[in-house]
Scaffold this active site. Structure first.
Site, PDB file in Angstrom:
ATOM      1  N   CYS A 267       0.567  -1.211   0.238  1.00 48.66           N
ATOM      2  CA  CYS A 267       0.072   0.015  -0.063  1.00 48.66           C
ATOM      3  C   CYS A 267       0.574   1.746   0.051  1.00 48.66           C
ATOM      4  O   CYS A 267       0.570   2.053  -0.483  1.00 48.66           O
ATOM      5  CB  CYS A 267      -1.309  -0.456   0.962  1.00 48.66           C
ATOM      6  SG  CYS A 267      -1.909  -1.190   1.110  1.00 48.66           S
TER       7      CYS A 267
HETATM    8  P1  NAD Z   1      -6.093  -8.032  -1.848  1.00 50.44           P
HETATM    9  O1  NAD Z   1      -5.166  -8.473  -3.240  1.00 50.44           O
HETATM   10  O2  NAD Z   1      -5.458  -9.312  -0.575  1.00 50.44           O
HETATM   11  O3  NAD Z   1      -7.713  -8.700  -2.001  1.00 50.44           O
HETATM   12  C1  NAD Z   1      -8.060  -8.702  -3.197  1.00 50.44           C
HETATM   13  C2  NAD Z   1      -9.037  -9.617  -3.346  1.00 50.44           C
HETATM   14  O4  NAD Z   1     -10.564  -9.574  -4.049  1.00 50.44           O
HETATM   15  C3  NAD Z   1      -8.473 -10.656  -3.793  1.00 50.44           C
HETATM   16  O5  NAD Z   1      -8.696 -12.116  -2.718  1.00 50.44           O
HETATM   17  C4  NAD Z   1      -9.341 -11.005  -4.823  1.00 50.44           C
HETATM   18  O6  NAD Z   1      -9.558 -12.147  -5.553  1.00 50.44           O
HETATM   19  C5  NAD Z   1     -10.470 -10.392  -4.718  1.00 50.44           C
HETATM   20  N1  NAD Z   1     -11.557  -9.649  -5.885  1.00 50.44           N
HETATM   21  C6  NAD Z   1     -11.007  -9.502  -7.471  1.00 50.44           C
HETATM   22  N2  NAD Z   1     -12.036  -9.251  -7.822  1.00 50.44           N
HETATM   23  C7  NAD Z   1     -13.071  -9.626  -7.784  1.00 50.44           C
HETATM   24  C8  NAD Z   1     -14.797  -8.904  -8.049  1.00 50.44           C
HETATM   25  N3  NAD Z   1     -14.718  -8.913  -9.078  1.00 50.44           N
HETATM   26  N4  NAD Z   1     -15.391  -9.688  -7.456  1.00 50.44           N
HETATM   27  C9  NAD Z   1     -14.631 -10.667  -5.932  1.00 50.44           C
HETATM   28  N5  NAD Z   1     -13.614 -10.669  -6.005  1.00 50.44           N
HETATM   29  C10 NAD Z   1     -12.560 -10.459  -6.192  1.00 50.44           C
HETATM   30  O7  NAD Z   1      -6.398  -6.581  -1.301  1.00 50.44           O
HETATM   31  P2  NAD Z   1      -6.420  -6.417  -0.310  1.00 50.44           P
HETATM   32  O8  NAD Z   1      -4.796  -6.210   0.356  1.00 50.44           O
HETATM   33  O9  NAD Z   1      -7.086  -6.766   0.709  1.00 50.44           O
HETATM   34  O10 NAD Z   1      -6.615  -4.671  -0.387  1.00 50.44           O
HETATM   35  C11 NAD Z   1      -8.040  -4.689  -1.127  1.00 50.44           C
HETATM   36  C12 NAD Z   1      -8.227  -2.040  -1.237  1.00 50.44           C
HETATM   37  O11 NAD Z   1      -7.773  -1.973  -0.044  1.00 50.44           O
HETATM   38  C13 NAD Z   1      -6.632  -2.057  -1.762  1.00 50.44           C
HETATM   39  O12 NAD Z   1      -7.637  -0.971  -2.318  1.00 50.44           O
HETATM   40  C14 NAD Z   1      -6.003  -1.846  -0.725  1.00 50.44           C
HETATM   41  O13 NAD Z   1      -5.558  -0.524  -1.465  1.00 50.44           O
HETATM   42  C15 NAD Z   1      -7.167  -1.424   0.354  1.00 50.44           C
HETATM   43  N6  NAD Z   1      -6.065  -2.045   1.875  1.00 50.44           N
HETATM   44  C16 NAD Z   1      -5.251  -2.838   1.881  1.00 50.44           C
HETATM   45  C17 NAD Z   1      -4.469  -2.408   3.129  1.00 50.44           C
HETATM   46  C18 NAD Z   1      -3.691  -3.786   3.527  1.00 50.44           C
HETATM   47  O14 NAD Z   1      -3.565  -3.994   4.461  1.00 50.44           O
HETATM   48  N7  NAD Z   1      -3.493  -4.969   2.602  1.00 50.44           N
HETATM   49  C19 NAD Z   1      -5.248  -1.846   4.122  1.00 50.44           C
HETATM   50  C20 NAD Z   1      -5.881  -0.444   4.421  1.00 50.44           C
HETATM   51  C21 NAD Z   1      -6.589  -0.599   2.535  1.00 50.44           C
HETATM   52  C1  UGA Z   2      -0.224   0.701   5.551  1.00 49.27           C
HETATM   53  C2  UGA Z   2      -0.484   1.676   7.082  1.00 49.27           C
HETATM   54  O1  UGA Z   2       0.350   2.021   7.767  1.00 49.27           O
HETATM   55  C3  UGA Z   2      -1.944   1.473   6.995  1.00 49.27           C
HETATM   56  O2  UGA Z   2      -2.617   2.315   7.568  1.00 49.27           O
HETATM   57  C4  UGA Z   2      -2.608   1.509   6.299  1.00 49.27           C
HETATM   58  O3  UGA Z   2      -4.137   0.917   5.884  1.00 49.27           O
HETATM   59  C5  UGA Z   2      -2.564   0.128   4.938  1.00 49.27           C
HETATM   60  O4  UGA Z   2      -1.192   0.844   5.142  1.00 49.27           O
HETATM   61  C6  UGA Z   2      -2.698   0.595   3.700  1.00 49.27           C
HETATM   62  O5  UGA Z   2      -3.601   1.470   3.141  1.00 49.27           O
HETATM   63  O6  UGA Z   2      -3.184  -0.118   2.488  1.00 49.27           O
HETATM   64  P1  UGA Z   2       0.992  -1.540   5.876  1.00 49.27           P
HETATM   65  O7  UGA Z   2       1.024  -1.343   4.651  1.00 49.27           O
HETATM   66  O8  UGA Z   2      -0.281  -3.040   7.049  1.00 49.27           O
HETATM   67  O9  UGA Z   2       0.137  -0.769   6.149  1.00 49.27           O
HETATM   68  O10 UGA Z   2       2.170  -1.918   6.482  1.00 49.27           O
HETATM   69  P2  UGA Z   2       3.058  -0.886   7.170  1.00 49.27           P
HETATM   70  O11 UGA Z   2       2.894  -0.996   8.971  1.00 49.27           O
HETATM   71  O12 UGA Z   2       2.520   0.912   7.809  1.00 49.27           O
HETATM   72  O13 UGA Z   2       4.645  -0.920   6.886  1.00 49.27           O
HETATM   73  C7  UGA Z   2       5.071  -0.455   5.749  1.00 49.27           C
HETATM   74  C8  UGA Z   2       6.517   0.581   5.730  1.00 49.27           C
HETATM   75  O14 UGA Z   2       7.418   0.844   5.701  1.00 49.27           O
HETATM   76  C9  UGA Z   2       7.286  -1.489   5.588  1.00 49.27           C
HETATM   77  O15 UGA Z   2       8.117  -2.405   4.864  1.00 49.27           O
HETATM   78  C10 UGA Z   2       7.716  -1.614   6.867  1.00 49.27           C
HETATM   79  O16 UGA Z   2       8.566  -1.948   7.136  1.00 49.27           O
HETATM   80  C11 UGA Z   2       8.028   0.349   7.258  1.00 49.27           C
HETATM   81  N1  UGA Z   2       7.927   1.192   8.101  1.00 49.27           N
HETATM   82  C12 UGA Z   2       7.162   1.455   8.835  1.00 49.27           C
HETATM   83  C13 UGA Z   2       9.574   1.668   8.710  1.00 49.27           C
HETATM   84  O17 UGA Z   2      10.330   1.376   7.809  1.00 49.27           O
HETATM   85  N2  UGA Z   2       9.163   2.546   9.784  1.00 49.27           N
HETATM   86  C14 UGA Z   2       8.336   2.436  10.470  1.00 49.27           C
HETATM   87  O18 UGA Z   2       8.532   3.503  11.457  1.00 49.27           O
HETATM   88  C15 UGA Z   2       7.083   2.303  10.295  1.00 49.27           C
END
Ligand code: NAD
Ligand code: UGA
Length: 436
Positions: A267
């Site tokens: 992300c």
């Molecule tokens: P991911 O890629 O791990 O999972 C997405 C899932 O959606 C997959 O399992 C995929 O098969 C499924 N999918 C795709 N198209 C689909 C459809 N048409 N119908 C049903 N399922 C479908 O994604 P993620 O890491 O969970 O992230 C999802 C969203 O949330 C992204 O926009 C990301 O930026 C945001 N987000 C992620 C995190 C995180 O920590 N991973 C945190 C906050 C926000």
């Molecule tokens: C990050 C944000 O922290 C979440 O709040 C957000 O929801 C998410 O992205 C998202 O939008 O998907 P995440 O990707 O799980 O979460 O990882 P982080 O814990 O933020 O770490 C991101 C990267 O920064 C890692 O590579 C970590 O090692 C690095 N990091 C983090 C540092 O190098 N130093 C720090 O002090 C913190």
């Protein structure tokens, strides 16, 4: 109340499991049939602490998991948590969410329910109004805010603490119009998270909040990484003492000041790039955001530079990478800095050996037989010219002279200063520590 979750990745499966474990009637939907099958059997398709336990708990209650989006017809609330990756230019790629919205629109066309659709996927400002809403209206032949509710509900969970963050978020953001649908959702979240602030705003602000959050976190990391590089040039200087002390100032705050090899993960890098692209479209020059990115990219070069300085030509040298996941307590290697480092080392014909407590299978999928994989840390280090600690897995904290004695050349590059307190009989470099 019946709840549907579309997309069972880190966000969707965490949400599905937490809601189901609380007793809600939940249906989790994913296009990936194999993923659905695993989840139905109580097996998480990825490693996330506490997830499997929560999922199993949910499956004992009312959770169903299916590869069938038409099941949303029975749902009052529908959360959308599909991926929004970057395209080759770094801009947001909306193709997955567009496709999902077409199927969702079609699926609710004949339903008599007044569904409320909540978009959790991260999308750039304007996406709800200009992309998602028209697709849903066209495919459902219904009107948003009259026939169905549409709410931006960005997610802030961190991988490795996804379950805790889903249970206890620091804020709930609800973007949209102040309709009966919004009132219903406010009530839902107030009951679900009684102590959490709920921010009601419009779509575009909610979308922007998500990018502001992630880009600020990235900025903090690049800031401390830049300072850590300066500290490294000052004999005896210690970035951790600097970070700890400035973090005591409540205007700064102590989190996200852990210097290292740069931020990775699925992300922060992609959201930074998407925001930079988006800023340009608005006509704003993203000078600061560009600098944050630039520092992040250069951080990896610093590491290679140390290796080159100490080993000379890197070709044919054996380098051990400890940690390939993008951070500890996850098996996720998406945009991991360690993976980038391995790619760069392979270009220089380095013989790479890796160890990771959880991410070896995912790493194998990327590099196949181009690198060596070991189960034990000792085997990874054996005969190596250089060990680079990339991920702060607590296992690496235990390393001592005993493990390093079988190295061919004792060069250690410690990106997280994990061994800084030890008296090592080795050439030891740590990011952010000035060598005396
Ligand atoms: P991911 O890629 O791990 O999972 C997405 C899932 O959606 C997959 O399992 C995929 O098969 C499924 N999918 C795709 N198209 C689909 C459809 N048409 N119908 C049903 N399922 C479908 O994604 P993620 O890491 O969970 O992230 C999802 C969203 O949330 C992204 O926009 C990301 O930026 C945001 N987000 C992620 C995190 C995180 O920590 N991973 C945190 C906050 C926000
Ligand atoms: C990050 C944000 O922290 C979440 O709040 C957000 O929801 C998410 O992205 C998202 O939008 O998907 P995440 O990707 O799980 O979460 O990882 P982080 O814990 O933020 O770490 C991101 C990267 O920064 C890692 O590579 C970590 O090692 C690095 N990091 C983090 C540092 O190098 N130093 C720090 O002090 C913190």
């Amino acid at each position: 109340m019946k709840i549907g979750v579309i997309g069972l990745g880190f966000v969707g499966l965490s949400l599905t499991s937490v809601l189901a474990s609380k007793g809600f009637d939940v249906v989790g939907i994913d296009v990936n049939e194999e993923r659905c099958r695993k989840i139905s059997d109580g097996v998480s398709p990825f490693f996330e602490p506490d997830l499997e336990k929560t999922l199993k708990n949910g499956l004992k209650k009312k959770l169903k998991v299916k590869n069938d989006i038409s099941l949303v017809q029975d749902c009052d609330l529908i959360f959308v948590t599909v991926g929004t990756p970057q395209n080759r230019t770094g801009a947001i790629d909306l193709s997955i969410i567009k496709k999902a919205m077409i199927s969702l629109g079609k699926s609710i066309q004949k339903s008599k329910k007044q569904h409320i659709i909540l978009i959790k996927s991260t999308v750039v400002p304007g996406t709800m109004k200009d992309v998602i809403l028209p697709i849903l209206e066209n495919n459902s032949k219904k009107k948003a805010e009259k026939d169905f509710g549409l709410i931006s509900n960005p997610e802030f969970l961190q991988e490795s603490t996804a379950i805790k963050d889903t249970k206890f978020p620091h804020a709930v953001v609800l973007g949209g119009y102040r309709t009966k649908f919004m009132k219903k959702i406010e009530k839902f979240f107030t009951k679900l998270h009684p102590k959490t602030p709920i921010i009601v705003t419009n779509h575009q602000t909610a979308e922007m909040i998500k990018y502001a959050n992630n880009s600020f976190l990235a900025t903090k990391i690049s800031f401390i990484n830049q300072l850590s590089n300066i500290c490294q040039k000052i004999p005896g200087a210690n970035i951790d003492d600097v970070a700890k002390t400035i973090g005591l100032d409540p205007r700064i705050g102590g989190l996200f000041l852990n210097a290292g090899p740069g931020y990775g993960g699925s992300c922060l890098p992609k959201d930074m790039k998407a925001l930079i692209k988006f800023a340009k479209i608005t006509g704003v020059k993203p000078t600061l955001l560009n600098a944050v990115e630039d520092v992040n990219v250069k951080q990896l070069e610093e590491i290679i530079l140390i290796a080159k300085k100490k080993l000379g030509v890197l070709e044919s040298k054996k380098i051990t990478i400890l940690g390939t996941s993008f951070k500890p307590n996850t098996d996720d290697i998406r945009d991991s800095i360690a993976i980038e480092l391995i790619k760069k080392l392979l270009k220089r014909k380095v013989k790479v050996t890796v160890h990771d407590p959880k991410a070896i299978e995912n790493t194998k999928n990327v590099f196949k037989n181009k690198i060596n994989y070991t189960k034990s840390i000792q085997d990874a280090i054996l005969g190596s010219h250089c060990v680079i600690i990339m991920t702060q897995w607590k296992q690496y904290q235990k390393l001592s002279n005993n493990e390093f004695k079988k190295m061919k050349k004792k060069l250690i590059i410690d990106c997280r200063r994990m061994l800084a307190e030890k008296q090592l009989d080795a050439d030891y470099y740590a990011i952010g520590l000035g060598k005396e």
